[in-house]
Design a protein around this motif. Structure first.
Motif, short mmCIF file in Angstrom:
data_model
loop_
_atom_site.label_atom_id
_atom_site.label_comp_id
_atom_site.label_asym_id
_atom_site.label_seq_id
_atom_site.Cartn_x
_atom_site.Cartn_y
_atom_site.Cartn_z
N LEU A 144 -67.70 -56.41 20.32
CA LEU A 144 -68.78 -57.40 20.40
C LEU A 144 -69.04 -57.81 21.86
O LEU A 144 -70.19 -57.96 22.29
N LYS A 145 -67.94 -57.96 22.60
CA LYS A 145 -68.08 -58.33 24.02
C LYS A 145 -68.93 -57.29 24.75
O LYS A 145 -69.88 -57.63 25.48
N THR A 146 -68.60 -56.03 24.52
CA THR A 146 -69.35 -54.96 25.18
C THR A 146 -70.82 -55.01 24.77
O THR A 146 -71.72 -54.92 25.62
N ALA A 147 -71.06 -55.18 23.47
CA ALA A 147 -72.45 -55.17 22.98
C ALA A 147 -73.24 -56.35 23.56
O ALA A 147 -74.40 -56.19 23.97
N LEU A 148 -72.62 -57.53 23.63
CA LEU A 148 -73.33 -58.71 24.13
C LEU A 148 -73.59 -58.58 25.64
O LEU A 148 -74.66 -58.94 26.13
N LYS A 149 -72.60 -58.06 26.34
CA LYS A 149 -72.77 -57.89 27.79
C LYS A 149 -73.91 -56.91 28.07
O LYS A 149 -74.69 -57.09 29.00
N ALA A 150 -73.99 -55.88 27.22
CA ALA A 150 -75.06 -54.89 27.40
C ALA A 150 -76.43 -55.54 27.23
O ALA A 150 -77.43 -55.04 27.75
N ARG A 151 -76.49 -56.64 26.51
CA ARG A 151 -77.77 -57.36 26.36
C ARG A 151 -77.98 -58.40 27.46
O ARG A 151 -78.88 -59.24 27.37
N GLY A 152 -77.06 -58.42 28.41
CA GLY A 152 -77.23 -59.31 29.55
C GLY A 152 -76.62 -60.70 29.37
O GLY A 152 -76.84 -61.61 30.18
N LEU A 153 -75.82 -60.88 28.30
CA LEU A 153 -75.18 -62.19 28.09
C LEU A 153 -73.86 -62.28 28.85
O LEU A 153 -73.17 -61.26 29.02
#
Ligand code: FAD
Length: 472
Positions: free
Chosen positions: A107-116
């Protein structure tokens, strides 16, 4: 900045590092998700669900009914909420169960990929498990050196005070709420079970203060006697993060004299750390024997014996008292947990998995790390476990740790009138005495389901057989 704080096993406002960080950044969207991706094997047991329902009620009240509570896949729901409420950052306190680690890193990777911006914190332990390793980099497998390492490196945090009234909540329109989680059973047996408990942050603080005032002074000796009120009763509060170990440690140090009692209490808090250390470094702790030779142990399979143990009908009063306490209150005193566990795995020779699963469903403090590590310890197959040949005798344990029978009679009331002399060996009581006490043995109270001496010998033979098989 708008931050989503994801509550998990950190159901408190005080000394919550991830929530504090979120509040310092601006407005907060407080969210709890009952994650349906959780593997069945680690899904919450019945007692835990009942506790969680009340704990969330308490947390929601302290957040002025602003807690967003949803059921579904966290991997989908979190990004969704972030998009709908223009969230820029996400915070949470770390979990250490293998599936939690896997989910969170994805989830961390996915959220960071969205710029969060995503930040996780330590809100549950005194030490991160990756920091408490030996000089050679390998994890500790023995408690005493682990404890020494912890005490040498302990730097208590002054619990950060976060005033709930200062939380600025992101306005939201989420309607689902607590009932949509369906945590309570359809037939509400849980009210009776939880009469002595107050789940939630305030309940945790009250229990801590009560323990410091009335129990700590006798902790070292008293903690082994189930009839005494010398233990804290904090384990479920700690498990759900309604109180942090730093808060407990700081209060214990500030409000009780620095003596053997305090030192012993801190030792127990460190046992909790040790369990998390084992779970982190040996993620199959719930399933696999830490000592591989136990894979060859000739376990019995006997449904009737298991049922008798689960329902407190073994004919051994201290065992039955413990199992009935568990069923009625969602808890069991630590000394009695050790006795009933030894009885299951050694006298009945039933696999420790049966005990681990039953406890998981029935305990309000059911905790993957402490439960798995403790069952492995009791079965003799864990790191630093009780040696297999150490088999608790339920009769002498009862006589020693509940000599007046106060605890035992509370949960096994059919033995109320039996003289102390026969309380732990009711089968040896002369008929005229048991009749006078109003009991017909074998009818009002079961005859022993196994004989202690014979089952002890059989256990030792099975242990030899295991060693032979493991060697060959
Ligand atoms: C077979 C078996 C299964 C267990 N399953 C669990 C479980 O699922 N969850 C759980 O929290 N504990 C478990 N324990 C450990 C222990 O029995 C409980 O933590 C303790 O009884 C809780 O009561 P308390 O809060 O009054 O403890 P206290 O004596 O007041 O101790 C303070 C705190 O230290 C921690 N602690 C104390 N003893 C232990 C221990 N042996 N191992 C790990 N942490 C400890 C707990 O967080 C506890 O709240 C288990 C023990 C056994 C023998």
């Amino acid at each position: 900045m708008r931050t989503l704080h994801w509550f998990r096993n950190d159901l408190r406002l005080q000394d919550n590092p991830a929530l504090l960080a979120a509040c310092q950044q601006g407005a907060v969207l407080p969210v709890f998700i009952l994650d349906t991706d959780e593997p069945a094997r680690s899904a919450l047991g019945g007692a835990s669900r009942a506790w969680l329902h009340r704990s969330l009620t308490a947390l929601n009240a302290s957040l002025n009914n602003n807690l967003v509570m949803l059921k579904g896949s966290a991997q989908t729901l979190i990004p969704d909420l972030c998009a709908r409420y223009q969230i820029e950052a996400v915070t949470w306190n770390r979990g250490y169960e293998p599936w939690t680690i896997q989910r969170d890193s994805g989830l961390k990777t996915a959220l960071k990929a969205r710029g969060l911006a995503v930040t996780s914190f330590n809100g549950a332990l005194l030490f991160e498990p990756w920091d408490t390793v030996k000089k050679d980099g390998f994890p500790y497998r023995v408690y005493t050196p682990f404890y020494k390492h912890c005490m040498a490196n302990l730097s208590p945090r002054i619990p950060g005070v976060l005033n709930a009234t200062r939380i600025r909540v992101v306005p939201h329109a989420e309607q689902a709420g607590l009932e949509s989680l369906a945590l309570r059973p359809p037939v509400t047996w849980d009210d009776a079970m939880l009469t002595d408990w107050t789940p939630g942050e305030q309940g945790a603080q009250r229990r801590l203060q009560h323990f410091l005032a009335t129990g700590m002074g006798d902790y070292r000796e008293g903690r082994d006697f189930p009839a005494k009120r010398s233990v804290s009763g904090l384990s479920a509060h700690l498990h759900f993060g309604e109180i942090s170990p730093h808060q407990v440690l700081a209060s214990a140090r500030a409000e009780s004299p620095s003596d053997d009692n305090q030192a012993h209490f801190i030792k127990e808090l460190v046992w909790r750390e040790f369990s998390y250390n084992l779970l982190y470094h040996f993620p199959t702790l719930q399933e696999k024997n830490l000592q591989a030779k136990f894979d060859h142990f000739p376990w019995e399979a006997n449904e009737a014996l298991l049922k008798a143990w689960q329902t407190g009908q073994t004919g051994y009063p201290i065992v039955d008292a413990g199992m009935r306490e568990l069923w009625q209150t969602g808890s069991m005193h630590n000394r009695v947990r050790m006795i009933v566990a030894s009885f299951l795995v050694k006298n009945l020779r039933l696999h420790w998995h049966h005990g681990e699963r039953w406890f998981w469903d029935c305990l309000v403090d059911a905790d993957l790390a402490s439960n798995s590590a403790s069952w492995q310890w009791a079965a003799g197959c864990g790191c630093d476990a009780a040696p297999y040949f150490r088999i608790f005798n339920p009769t002498t344990q009862g006589q020693r740790f509940d000599p007046d029978g106060e605890y035992t009679r509370r949960y096994v009331p059919e033995l109320l009138g039996l003289p102390n002399q026969y309380l732990y060996e009711p089968w040896a009581c002369p008929v005229e005495i048991s009749r006078a006490a109003g009991i017909v043995m074998g009818k009002d109270y079961p005859a022993p389901i196994v004989e202690v001496k014979a089952s002890r010998e059989a256990a030792l033979l099975a242990f030899s057989e295991m060693k032979r098989r493991a060697a060959g």
